[in-house]
Design a protein around this motif. Structure first.
Motif, PDB file in Angstrom:
ATOM      1  N   THR A 632       0.850  -1.196   0.000  1.00 10.69           N
ATOM      2  CA  THR A 632       0.000   0.000   0.000  1.00 10.69           C
ATOM      3  C   THR A 632       0.880   1.237   0.000  1.00 10.69           C
ATOM      4  OG1 THR A 632      -0.122   0.031   2.416  1.00 10.69           O
ATOM      5  CG2 THR A 632      -1.837  -1.172   1.257  1.00 10.69           C
ATOM      6  N   LYS A 643      -0.120   5.046 -13.077  1.00  8.94           N
ATOM      7  CA  LYS A 643       0.446   3.761 -12.676  1.00  8.94           C
ATOM      8  C   LYS A 643      -0.476   2.611 -13.042  1.00  8.94           C
ATOM      9  CE  LYS A 643       2.893   1.764  -8.753  1.00  8.94           C
ATOM     10  NZ  LYS A 643       3.246   1.881  -7.330  1.00  8.94           N
ATOM     11  N   ALA A 645      -3.704   2.194 -11.505  1.00  6.57           N
ATOM     12  CA  ALA A 645      -4.598   1.818 -10.413  1.00  6.57           C
ATOM     13  C   ALA A 645      -6.048   1.994 -10.842  1.00  6.57           C
ATOM     14  CB  ALA A 645      -4.301   2.655  -9.166  1.00  6.57           C
ATOM     15  N   VAL A 659      -3.294   3.542  -2.623  1.00  8.32           N
ATOM     16  CA  VAL A 659      -3.299   2.515  -3.658  1.00  8.32           C
ATOM     17  C   VAL A 659      -2.858   1.188  -3.046  1.00  8.32           C
ATOM     18  CG1 VAL A 659      -2.319   1.772  -5.871  1.00  8.32           C
ATOM     19  CG2 VAL A 659      -2.835   4.189  -5.472  1.00  8.32           C
ATOM     20  N   GLU A 661      -1.721  -2.606  -3.999  1.00 14.72           N
ATOM     21  CA  GLU A 661      -1.177  -3.350  -5.142  1.00 14.72           C
ATOM     22  C   GLU A 661      -0.865  -4.779  -4.715  1.00 14.72           C
ATOM     23  OE1 GLU A 661       2.372  -2.741  -8.484  1.00 14.72           O
ATOM     24  OE2 GLU A 661       2.087  -1.298  -6.849  1.00 14.72           O
ATOM     25  N   ASP A 664       1.366  -8.309  -9.875  1.00 15.81           N
ATOM     26  CA  ASP A 664       0.900  -7.768 -11.156  1.00 15.81           C
ATOM     27  C   ASP A 664      -0.535  -8.175 -11.427  1.00 15.81           C
ATOM     28  OD1 ASP A 664       1.196 -10.439 -11.599  1.00 15.81           O
ATOM     29  OD2 ASP A 664       2.566 -10.266 -13.300  1.00 15.81           O
ATOM     30  N   SER A 666      -3.431  -7.214  -9.313  1.00 12.84           N
ATOM     31  CA  SER A 666      -4.455  -6.215  -8.953  1.00 12.84           C
ATOM     32  C   SER A 666      -3.807  -4.954  -8.427  1.00 12.84           C
ATOM     33  CB  SER A 666      -5.395  -6.792  -7.883  1.00 12.84           C
ATOM     34  OG  SER A 666      -6.214  -5.797  -7.321  1.00 12.84           O
ATOM     35  N   MET A 667      -4.382  -3.799  -8.844  1.00 15.67           N
ATOM     36  CA  MET A 667      -3.946  -2.504  -8.307  1.00 15.67           C
ATOM     37  C   MET A 667      -5.169  -1.592  -8.270  1.00 15.67           C
ATOM     38  SD  MET A 667      -1.141   0.299  -9.664  1.00 15.67           S
ATOM     39  CE  MET A 667      -0.289  -0.975 -10.564  1.00 15.67           C
TER      40      MET A 667
END
Length: 881
Positions: A632, A643, A645, A659, A661, A664, A666-667
């Motif tokens: 986070t 980015k 998100a 944010v 994350e 690779d 989920s964001m």
């Protein structure tokens, strides 16, 4: 035209840049969906509406000078859309606001300088208006700006005093532009304030300087505010020297696209112009509403959207378009507005899909309802009636889903009216739409209790702490602020800082305890965050007492928090999996995150196949097993967007966002609490998937311990079943197949045995039958036999003996089943099974009927069964003469 020409997009930027140069903070438009704490509005309808709490100082504004261009929706005059030059459901409101900073002597010069120096409007065409006794404003316009006294108009409360019930209010000063005599009504004395289109209002300064106590008493405000509103489209009308808001450049470009599709052109006829304007206005509104997260529905703002889309679609039909077409206009709406609202382009595919789906659904509604409507209309006209009945309007709505608004419009086009009162009464009586009750929380969920702005917002430190000290800022019990509260009382505690997560974003609140050094204990069962940012810990004082000002220790239930974090992290993984399997049109439409359980609503327009559901389940579990680190970070919103998100659809964010994350996979933007690694979520299982609204589906799932408990329960059932069948779990399936096949064979053998036994009985019946004039008449009772068994026995008797007349009866509980059969010789002699069974059933209080050779019936009076069977001989004898 003496003044320069500017496009609408240019004017918006000129206004915002001008006020930035005057020390104002430029903010992007707020969402069309009002803030969660504002239950007074369905949709944002003015520039100041999203900032109410800044004007009242319940929340601190980010700066005391702010400027915005706010998207607005107003539907109060929807019937006038397209018929007048000035009515539209969607518009943009330019505004400059002062929260206790500058006042009249600055606001009026700002207004004048922008209109005359920046935009270049002719000074001699501008006419200020003021409230009757606002001499201060008059002096500024007259002495400072230099407007002649005969160019300044004084109006009363109705025109130049802004107030809405109790609360802040004050006089207004508007500025009108003289468009020229050619736009006037030609009446003697036509001047500023006339209802014609010559003098058009382009600016409204509201001077919030009083507080109305609701009883008509006004007191001067300590901190006076400025609320300026100016319709962007109205300003563009003046600057571009066009007749209406529909002729403004960006709006007319949309109309041109509608004309291209419909082959109807502006100026051909008044009726055509009205339809083109309605479609143009409504598609602008719809695109903006969907972009902000609103979906068509039968409730609230969703109903407003549905109504707009359906009115636009119907006006397309009036122009001869019999296929969905509104979705084809979306790209033009996006192109004309993306300069100010770039998220339109990002969400264009989704917006187009929503509109096309609603159009297709409505086309089915129209096709089904129009035939019935025309029949009902013809009946009214044939009777010479001028009122379309409320009952017929309701039938169209209730049976065919026909919107009442369209019924009203179409009936009016026939020179008739709808009995709306009758319709409304039927709606009230038979209302089947579920209305979701929403309580107005206010500051505490109760009227009359408020915290002042001097009390700081609660600082949430629960991302990093599960226990922390805090100071009690306020206590509420029995709907009153208290200095202290003792054991046994239900209360709300407000702390200066807390590790307790307040219910937000679908995540439920933390539970736990608050303790004092004295040993006092307060059990927390709910936490809500009010509009002033105070965290309200609801619960009960278990022991001791608490007082305002004392330092306490707040401790959350860590086990429960971990279970909630498992569910919340899994929710992000589910969202990402849905996008991967179903497509990028999937957006979150709501969620509920509870301990080890989640509910996720999302936009999708068709049922999910079992294969897709299995793939979604697999992707989430793979992401959990992958053990992605959950990172986070707090970032400026533009950096977060770049980015990649994902924002929650329709949500409004500040300049800085949090944010979350997960590798690779989920964001997303998220303010909730999460695990530090996806592996800790444990096993994920989808429990159900279903539709909850048009275009919205719901998945419910479990993680962690709830999933494990389900697996354990299932395993216990598996072992118990294996034990009962004397096998192992691994062999259980084949063992069950074997048992099922054996049971089928046994059942078949048993049925065969029963049939043979029944036929044996039937042969005995024939042997004992009475001879009545050459026919073999018999009756028998066989209790417990079902209808099929009776019929099988009757068929044997009928086929075996041409002269048979038989009545068989079976009593099951209080119900009697009768079967009557007649051989072919008996039928030839006038004995019919249908007549016979009717006669027999009537004696037992029942009914029956059937064919001449076989008929069945029933009865309920068991005491008359013997009498009924005894009547058969007499029936046959009577029929034979």
């Amino acid at each position: 035209m003496a003044h320069p020409y500017y496009g609408l997009n240019e004017l918006r930027e000129m206004f915002l840049s001008y006020f930035e140069s005057k020390g104002h903070l430029r903010l992007p438009s707020f969402s069309l969906i009002p803030p969660a704490n504002d239950k007074s509005l369905l949709l944002i309808n003015s520039g100041m509406a999203p900032m109410k709490t800044w004007f009242t100082r319940e929340e601190e504004p980010p700066r005391n000078r702010v400027t915005t261009c706010q998207k607005c929706i107003r539907t109060g005059d929807i019937e006038n859309i397209g018929k007048t030059d000035r009515h539209g459901t969607y518009f943009e409101m330019l505004g400059n606001f002062s929260f206790g900073d500058y006042f009249k002597k600055e606001a009026i010069p700002f207004c004048w300088e922008f209109l005359t120096e920046v935009v270049g409007l002719e000074k001699d065409r501008l006419y200020p208006t003021i409230y009757l006794d606002d001499d201060e404003a008059f002096e500024i316009w007259n002495k400072v700006i230099g407007i002649p006294a005969d160019h300044i108009f004084r109006f009363g409360k109705e025109d130049n005093f802004w107030e809405h019930g109790a609360g802040p209010c004050g006089p207004c000063s508007e500025v009108y532009y003289d468009r020229g005599i050619e736009h006037g009504c030609g009446k003697p004395g036509c001047t500023v304030g006339c209802d014609c289109d010559r003098y058009i209002e382009v600016w409204n300064n509201v001077f919030s300087q009083f507080v109305n106590d609701g009883e008509g008493n006004y007191s001067e405000m300590k901190n006076k505010n400025i609320d300026t509103g100016m319709g962007l489209e109205r300003l563009a009308c003046v600057v571009q020297n066009v007749n209406s808001l529909f002729d403004v450049d960006t709006v007319m470009n949309i109309t041109n696209k509608v004309s291209e599709i419909t082959h109807a052109h502006y100026g051909e006829s008044h009726k055509t112009d009205v339809s083109l304007r309605v479609i143009t206005d409504h598609i602008r509104s719809s695109v903006m509403m969907i972009c902000d997260g609103i979906l068509p529905s039968n409730e609230g703002r969703g109903y407003v959207l549905r109504r707009l889309l359906r009115r636009a679609a119907r006006h397309g039909k009036l122009l001869g378009v019999d296929k969905p077409f509104l979705h084809e206009v979306v790209d033009t709406v996006v192109r004309e507005n993306e300069f100010a609202y770039p998220d339109l382009r990002d969400k264009q595919t989704y917006i187009t899909k929503v509109i096309r789906t609603e159009e297709e659904n409505f086309a089915k509604t129209i096709d089904g309802g129009m035939k019935i409507y025309n029949e009902l209309l013809a009946a009214h006209k044939a009777s010479g009636e001028t009122v379309f009945s409320g009952a017929d309007a309701f039938k169209l709505y209730d049976t065919f889903g026909f919107p009442i608004d369209l019924t009203v419009e179409m009936v009016e086009e026939e020179g008739m009216t709808v009995d709306r009162a009758g319709f409304d009464q039927l709606m009230e009586e038979q209302r089947i739409r579920a209305r979701k009750a929403r309580e107005a929380l206010g500051d505490l969920g109760w009227a009359g209790i408020e915290f002042g702005s001097e009390m700081p917002a609660t600082e949430f430190i629960g991302y990093d702490h599960t226990e922390a000290e805090g100071k009690v800022l306020a206590i509420v019990a029995e709907e009153e602020l208290r200095d202290e509260v003792a054991a046994g009382a239900e209360a709300i505690l407000v702390l200066d800082q807390t590790p307790f997560y307040a219910e937000m974003g679908g995540q439920v609140a933390d539970h736990g305890v608050i303790t004092a050094a004295s040993g006092a204990k307060f059990e927390v069962t709910n936490v809500q965050k009010n509009k002033g940012g105070k965290f309200m810990h609801s619960g009960k004082v278990v022991s001791g007492q608490f007082a305002v000002g004392e330092t306490v220790t707040a401790s959350i239930d860590v086990t429960r928090r971990k279970a909630i974090m498992r569910a919340h992290t899994a929710t992000h993984l589910l969202d990402a999996a849905l996008k991967k399997v179903l497509g990028d049109h999937v957006h979150q439409a709501g969620s509920l995150v509870e301990p080890d359980r989640l509910r996720f609503d999302f936009t999708h327009f068709e049922a999910i196949t079992p294969a897709q559901l299995s793939e979604i389940d697999r992707l989430v579990n793979d992401a959990i097993l992958e053990g992605y680190s959950v990172v986070t970070e707090v970032l400026p919103i533009e950096e977060a967007r770049k980015k990649g998100a994902v924002a929650m659809f329709g949500e409004k964010y500040g300049d800085v966002v949090r944010v979350v994350e997960m590798g690779d996979f989920s964001m997303e933007f998220c303010g909730g609490t999460h695990l530090d690694n996806t592996a800790k979520a444990g096993p994920f299982r989808i429990k159900s998937e279903a539709s909850v609204a048009s275009g919205v589906r719901r998945i419910e799932a479990t993680v962690g311990k709830q999933t494990l408990e389900t697996v354990n329960r299932n395993q216990q059932v598996l072992f118990h079943a294996a034990q009962m069948l004397k096998t192992t779990p691994g062999e259980l399936e084949s063992k069950i197949d074997q048992q099922v096949n054996e049971m089928k064979e046994l059942r078949h053998t048993l049925d065969k045995f029963k049939a043979e036994a029944s036929l044996g009985e039937a042969r005995q019946f024939l042997t004992a039958a009475k001879d009545v004039k050459g026919l073999k008449v018999l009756t028998a009772i066989r209790n417990g036999m079902d209808a099929n068994a009776l019929r099988q026995m009757g068929d044997f008797l009928r086929d075996k003996e041409p002269g048979v007349v038989a009545v068989l009866a079976s009593a099951n509980g209080e119900k009697i089943t009768f079967l009557a059969v007649c051989g072919k010789d008996a039928v030839k002699q006038g004995i019919k099974a249908g007549d016979l069974v009717k006669s027999v059933c009537a004696i037992c209080g029942g009914k029956g009927g059937g064919k001449p050779d076989s008929a069945m019936g029933g009865g309920s009076d068991l005491l008359k069964l013997d009498d009924a069977l005894a009547s058969v001989d007499d029936f046959v004898a009577a029929r034979l003469g």
